[in-house]
Design a protein around this motif. Structure first.
Motif, short mmCIF file in Angstrom:
data_model
loop_
_atom_site.label_atom_id
_atom_site.label_comp_id
_atom_site.label_asym_id
_atom_site.label_seq_id
_atom_site.Cartn_x
_atom_site.Cartn_y
_atom_site.Cartn_z
N VAL A 1 0.92 -1.08 -0.07
CA VAL A 1 -0.17 -0.04 -0.06
C VAL A 1 0.92 1.07 0.09
O VAL A 1 1.27 1.57 1.05
CB VAL A 1 -0.83 0.04 1.14
CG1 VAL A 1 -1.95 1.28 1.16
CG2 VAL A 1 -1.80 -1.46 1.34
N LYS A 2 1.07 1.75 -1.14
CA LYS A 2 1.96 2.87 -1.31
C LYS A 2 3.20 2.83 -0.79
O LYS A 2 3.81 3.44 -0.03
CB LYS A 2 1.25 4.29 -0.69
CG LYS A 2 0.15 4.65 -1.23
CD LYS A 2 -0.62 5.62 -0.77
CE LYS A 2 0.17 7.05 -0.77
NZ LYS A 2 -0.62 8.10 -0.35
N GLY A 3 3.85 1.45 -1.06
CA GLY A 3 5.14 1.26 -0.63
C GLY A 3 5.40 0.78 0.76
O GLY A 3 6.56 0.42 1.26
N VAL A 4 4.23 0.62 1.46
CA VAL A 4 4.28 0.08 2.90
C VAL A 4 3.59 -1.49 3.02
O VAL A 4 2.60 -1.64 2.14
CB VAL A 4 3.22 0.92 3.93
CG1 VAL A 4 3.22 0.46 5.16
CG2 VAL A 4 3.71 2.40 3.97
N LYS A 5 4.24 -2.50 3.39
CA LYS A 5 3.43 -3.68 3.46
C LYS A 5 2.70 -3.83 4.59
O LYS A 5 2.92 -3.77 5.73
CB LYS A 5 4.77 -4.72 3.72
CG LYS A 5 5.68 -4.67 2.49
CD LYS A 5 6.96 -5.86 2.60
CE LYS A 5 7.73 -6.06 1.52
NZ LYS A 5 8.71 -7.14 1.57
N VAL A 6 1.25 -3.89 4.15
CA VAL A 6 0.36 -3.95 5.06
C VAL A 6 -0.17 -5.17 5.04
O VAL A 6 -0.84 -5.94 4.00
CB VAL A 6 -0.75 -3.18 4.95
CG1 VAL A 6 -1.92 -3.10 5.82
CG2 VAL A 6 -0.27 -1.44 4.81
N ALA A 7 -0.52 -6.08 6.44
CA ALA A 7 -1.16 -7.17 6.42
C ALA A 7 -2.49 -7.28 6.88
O ALA A 7 -2.82 -6.45 7.92
CB ALA A 7 -0.38 -8.13 7.46
N GLN A 8 -3.42 -8.10 6.51
CA GLN A 8 -4.64 -8.14 7.02
C GLN A 8 -4.75 -9.53 7.60
O GLN A 8 -4.56 -10.52 7.14
CB GLN A 8 -5.90 -7.79 6.39
CG GLN A 8 -7.30 -7.91 6.60
CD GLN A 8 -8.22 -8.04 5.65
OE1 GLN A 8 -8.01 -8.01 4.48
NE2 GLN A 8 -9.43 -7.97 5.93
N ILE A 9 -5.36 -9.81 8.91
CA ILE A 9 -5.82 -10.94 9.53
C ILE A 9 -6.98 -10.96 9.75
O ILE A 9 -7.72 -9.89 10.14
CB ILE A 9 -4.87 -11.35 10.70
CG1 ILE A 9 -4.89 -10.52 11.76
CG2 ILE A 9 -3.35 -11.56 10.22
CD1 ILE A 9 -4.06 -10.77 13.03
N SER A 10 -7.99 -12.01 9.95
CA SER A 10 -9.34 -12.03 10.00
C SER A 10 -9.65 -13.39 11.07
O SER A 10 -9.11 -14.46 10.88
CB SER A 10 -10.20 -12.24 8.77
OG SER A 10 -11.56 -12.39 8.96
N PHE A 11 -10.63 -12.97 12.05
CA PHE A 11 -11.02 -13.93 13.23
C PHE A 11 -12.44 -14.01 13.29
O PHE A 11 -13.05 -12.72 13.29
CB PHE A 11 -9.96 -13.92 14.27
CG PHE A 11 -8.61 -14.37 14.00
CD1 PHE A 11 -8.37 -15.67 14.62
CD2 PHE A 11 -7.64 -13.70 13.49
CE1 PHE A 11 -6.90 -16.36 14.61
CE2 PHE A 11 -6.33 -14.39 13.30
CZ PHE A 11 -5.93 -15.55 13.70
N ALA A 12 -13.12 -14.97 13.82
CA ALA A 12 -14.41 -14.86 14.26
C ALA A 12 -14.69 -15.91 15.46
O ALA A 12 -14.01 -16.60 15.82
CB ALA A 12 -15.19 -15.59 13.08
N PHE A 13 -15.59 -15.46 16.29
CA PHE A 13 -16.15 -16.00 17.85
C PHE A 13 -16.42 -17.21 17.46
O PHE A 13 -16.20 -18.06 18.40
CB PHE A 13 -16.92 -15.22 18.30
CG PHE A 13 -18.29 -15.14 18.08
CD1 PHE A 13 -19.26 -15.94 18.08
CD2 PHE A 13 -18.61 -14.36 16.99
CE1 PHE A 13 -20.49 -16.34 17.65
CE2 PHE A 13 -19.98 -14.25 16.62
CZ PHE A 13 -20.89 -15.11 16.74
N GLY A 14 -17.09 -17.94 16.52
CA GLY A 14 -17.75 -18.94 16.21
C GLY A 14 -18.51 -19.32 15.11
O GLY A 14 -18.65 -18.27 14.22
N PHE A 15 -19.13 -20.24 14.98
CA PHE A 15 -19.79 -20.59 13.61
C PHE A 15 -21.25 -21.04 13.77
O PHE A 15 -21.62 -22.13 13.09
CB PHE A 15 -18.78 -21.60 12.98
CG PHE A 15 -17.38 -21.32 12.77
CD1 PHE A 15 -16.91 -20.04 12.15
CD2 PHE A 15 -16.36 -22.02 13.61
CE1 PHE A 15 -15.62 -19.72 12.10
CE2 PHE A 15 -15.36 -21.77 13.48
CZ PHE A 15 -14.68 -20.32 12.88
N ASN A 16 -22.07 -20.53 14.56
CA ASN A 16 -23.33 -21.00 14.85
C ASN A 16 -23.52 -22.47 15.30
O ASN A 16 -22.83 -23.12 16.08
CB ASN A 16 -24.30 -20.41 13.69
CG ASN A 16 -24.18 -19.01 13.67
OD1 ASN A 16 -24.01 -18.15 14.35
ND2 ASN A 16 -24.99 -18.53 12.54
#
Length: 406
Positions: free
Chosen positions: A181-196
């Protein structure tokens, strides 16, 4: 074309012009087009929004819109539904969506609650308004098992959207999502509490990330080791339809801020807007509300959402984050029904005619608003503003991205 259709088409064509004018007049977006800020450090902007849930009424709207625009895929066009937020989302250097449901096949069948299966055409519309990546860990991730996860990710790939939170292979689950992102290394991580009512399949515990501080810390560490300079966490948590974060949310937010190096926390799941708060230097957006949805019983709050706007600036080897918010609203036409002889009842002249996701501040600048429309928009803005600030974030500089028009 009927007079009603003419008004709908005219509004769709003119809305982007009005919105672009409103956004370009917003001071907070200025200066984000270069790789360095006024202070000399690198800088970039992030836009993030709430839950994308495609209920049956929104599919019906996409079917109507496809007939009028002629741009639909297999009879569905979600472009007009989403167009109102394009001037904001497309301005961000990195735009993050939250794809909550499982994606199905272009011609269906489609399903709503409790096991969502939504049209893949929504992915193209999400990409077209400017989103770059989507979190996919939610309580609905496993509604249709492994096949549903794979089809969702395949569809996002085909649309040109990056994604994280659910995975096709174990190797994928341990491979960080890092974006330039404009020369910056940006990480995204994603988590959830549960799955019904659904559990992770036997032999595939890696299929969707589940909330746990140790797992989140490990995901951050993998991203850092792979070169990430900034790590953003998308998290599915809390209780539905509560504008205030729960005690477990507040406690977990403090542990995230104090026991990890995560730079920004973006929350989902509540389907209503929750506040932002700066905890030990880390911005926590507890819940961005619904981005686009149409619940069986709309509450007013479920139609309101917020786009979080975050400006990252490098200062002294650290990242300073400035937070802003842009209220959004899903406009819902009335249930008009039919008369006793079966004749459709047309909406009144002061009522909205189509489902549309709008940028509230920009929409308030549009000519021709009825008093009823203006009042609803102002309510959405003021209520969202009150929620955003109710944990004291004003003292840390939280402001609207675009001020409420007079």
């Amino acid at each position: 074309m009927t007079s009603r259709s003419s008004r709908r088409a005219l509004r769709f064509l003119l809305a982007p012009v009005v919105l672009v004018a409103a956004v370009t007049g917003c001071g907070f977006m200025g200066g984000s087009d270069g790789s360095a800020s006024r202070s000399g450090g690198r800088s970039f902007t992030v836009a993030a929004a709430g839950d994308i849930l495609i209920h049956p009424q929104l599919i019906d709207q996409a079917r109507v819109d496809a007939k009028e625009t002629g741009r639909g895929v297999d009879g569905l066009d979600f472009g007009p539904l989403m167009a109102g937020i394009k001037p904001v989302i497309s301005k961000a250097d990195l735009a993050i969506c939250h794809m909550e449901p499982v994606i199905g096949k272009p011609d269906g069948p489609f399903e709503s609650y409790p096991d969502f299966l939504v049209p893949p055409q929504i992915a193209g519309a999400v990409k077209d308004v400017g989103y770059d990546t989507c979190s996919t860990a939610s309580n609905h991730s496993l509604d249709h098992g492994y096949a549903g996860v794979k089809r969702t990710l395949d569809t996002l790939d085909a649309a040109g959207l990056r994604h994280t939170g659910s995975f096709r292979t174990q190797k994928d689950s341990f491979t960080p999502l890092i974006m330039d992102v404009k020369g910056v290394k940006v990480a995204q991580i994603s988590f959830a509490f549960g799955f019904n009512a659904h559990g992770l399949p036997r032999g595939k515990p890696w299929l969707v990330n589940q909330n746990d501080l140790g797992r989140i810390r490990a995901a951050e560490n993998r991203a850092r080791e792979a070169g990430a300079e900034v790590v953003i966490l998308s998290i599915h948590w809390g209780r539905e339809h509560r504008p205030n974060p729960t005690i477990p949310q507040l406690e977990f937010a403090r542990r995230l801020a104090r026991e990890t190096g995560i730079d920004l926390v973006i929350g989902h799941h509540g389907h209503v807007v929750q506040p932002m708060e700066k905890v030990d230097g880390t911005w926590i957006a507890y819940g961005l509300g619904n981005h686009v949805a149409r619940h069986a019983v709309p509450t007013g709050l479920t139609e309101e959402g917020v786009i979080g706007w975050f400006t990252f600036t490098e200062r002294g080897g650290r990242w300073d984050v400035e937070a802003r918010y842009e209220p959004t609203l899903v406009e819902i036409p009335p249930d008009t029904g039919v008369t006793a002889d079966g004749t459709p009842v047309e909406p009144g002249k002061d009522q909205v005619e189509d489902y549309r996701l709008v940028d509230v501040a920009a929409e308030l600048e549009r000519d021709g608003l009825s008093d009823q429309e203006r009042s609803r928009l102002r309510l959405a803005f003021e209520r969202t503003q009150g929620t955003m600030l109710n944990r004291g974030a004003a003292k840390d500089g939280l402001k609207p991205l675009t001020e409420l028009p007079g």
